[in-house]
Design a protein around this motif. Structure first.
Motif, PDB file in Angstrom:
ATOM      1  N   HIS A 192      45.564  37.961  48.278  1.00 29.03           N
ATOM      2  CA  HIS A 192      45.266  39.174  49.047  1.00 29.03           C
ATOM      3  C   HIS A 192      43.786  39.530  48.943  1.00 29.03           C
ATOM      4  O   HIS A 192      43.134  39.829  49.945  1.00 29.03           O
ATOM      5  CB  HIS A 192      46.135  40.335  48.555  1.00 29.03           C
ATOM      6  N   THR A 193      43.246  39.508  47.737  1.00 23.59           N
ATOM      7  CA  THR A 193      41.830  39.833  47.538  1.00 23.59           C
ATOM      8  C   THR A 193      40.945  38.808  48.230  1.00 23.59           C
ATOM      9  O   THR A 193      39.984  39.165  48.916  1.00 23.59           O
ATOM     10  CB  THR A 193      41.498  39.898  46.036  1.00 23.59           C
ATOM     11  N   THR A 251      45.267  35.028  39.999  1.00 21.68           N
ATOM     12  CA  THR A 251      46.370  35.907  39.624  1.00 21.68           C
ATOM     13  C   THR A 251      47.314  36.052  40.810  1.00 21.68           C
ATOM     14  O   THR A 251      47.051  35.525  41.888  1.00 21.68           O
ATOM     15  CB  THR A 251      45.829  37.297  39.225  1.00 21.68           C
ATOM     16  N   ASP A 252      48.388  36.811  40.617  1.00 21.28           N
ATOM     17  CA  ASP A 252      49.358  37.004  41.698  1.00 21.28           C
ATOM     18  C   ASP A 252      48.746  37.684  42.925  1.00 21.28           C
ATOM     19  O   ASP A 252      49.120  37.385  44.053  1.00 21.28           O
ATOM     20  CB  ASP A 252      50.556  37.821  41.210  1.00 21.28           C
ATOM     21  N   ARG A 307      35.835  33.337  46.247  1.00 19.46           N
ATOM     22  CA  ARG A 307      36.896  32.986  45.298  1.00 19.46           C
ATOM     23  C   ARG A 307      36.508  33.411  43.881  1.00 19.46           C
ATOM     24  O   ARG A 307      37.303  34.006  43.159  1.00 19.46           O
ATOM     25  CB  ARG A 307      37.165  31.490  45.349  1.00 19.46           C
ATOM     26  N   VAL A 308      35.286  33.127  43.490  1.00 16.30           N
ATOM     27  CA  VAL A 308      34.801  33.511  42.158  1.00 16.30           C
ATOM     28  C   VAL A 308      34.827  35.037  42.017  1.00 16.30           C
ATOM     29  O   VAL A 308      35.288  35.571  41.001  1.00 16.30           O
ATOM     30  CB  VAL A 308      33.381  32.956  41.906  1.00 16.30           C
ATOM     31  N   ALA A 309      34.349  35.742  43.038  1.00 13.77           N
ATOM     32  CA  ALA A 309      34.329  37.207  42.992  1.00 13.77           C
ATOM     33  C   ALA A 309      35.744  37.770  42.875  1.00 13.77           C
ATOM     34  O   ALA A 309      35.989  38.686  42.084  1.00 13.77           O
ATOM     35  CB  ALA A 309      33.627  37.765  44.230  1.00 13.77           C
ATOM     36  N   ALA A 310      36.676  37.216  43.638  1.00 14.31           N
ATOM     37  CA  ALA A 310      38.064  37.696  43.596  1.00 14.31           C
ATOM     38  C   ALA A 310      38.682  37.466  42.222  1.00 14.31           C
ATOM     39  O   ALA A 310      39.385  38.336  41.694  1.00 14.31           O
ATOM     40  CB  ALA A 310      38.887  37.009  44.683  1.00 14.31           C
ATOM     41  N   PRO A 313      30.291  43.867  47.172  1.00 16.06           N
ATOM     42  CA  PRO A 313      29.781  44.989  46.377  1.00 16.06           C
ATOM     43  C   PRO A 313      30.768  45.518  45.339  1.00 16.06           C
ATOM     44  O   PRO A 313      30.375  46.279  44.453  1.00 16.06           O
ATOM     45  CB  PRO A 313      29.439  46.042  47.433  1.00 16.06           C
ATOM     46  N   GLU A 314      32.008  45.106  45.427  1.00 23.63           N
ATOM     47  CA  GLU A 314      32.990  45.523  44.414  1.00 23.63           C
ATOM     48  C   GLU A 314      32.641  44.937  43.047  1.00 23.63           C
ATOM     49  O   GLU A 314      33.100  45.442  42.020  1.00 23.63           O
ATOM     50  CB  GLU A 314      34.394  45.043  44.798  1.00 23.63           C
TER      51      GLU A 314
END
Length: 70
Positions: free
Chosen positions: A10-11, A5-6, A30-33, A54-55
């Motif tokens: 950042h994530t 996503t946009d 990358r997968v988590a983000a 943990p998010e």
């Protein structure tokens, strides 16, 4: 299919600055983000490296009484 996503860069940047996030774990970051960007509530995985994020809640789909790992 879900994808970047946009706000993904950042994530991802936040995740890869964490200790122990290098090599193959960068792909896990990358997968988590991507999951977080799309509101995924639980990721089914046996890969404990996802505990570094943990998010995102993780559950082992092969354990009968597995509680959420995070």
């Amino acid at each position: 299919m879900i994808g970047e996503t946009d706000d993904f860069p950042h994530t991802l940047a936040r995740f890869i600055r964490r200790p122990r996030v290098h090599g193959g774990v960068v792909h896990d970051a990358r997968v988590a983000a991507i999951c977080l960007a799309h509101g995924v509530e639980v990721l089914l995985s046996r890969d404990r490296d996802f505990m570094l994020f943990p998010e995102l809640r993780i559950r082992d789909p092969f354990r009968k009484s597995e509680a959420l790992l995070a």
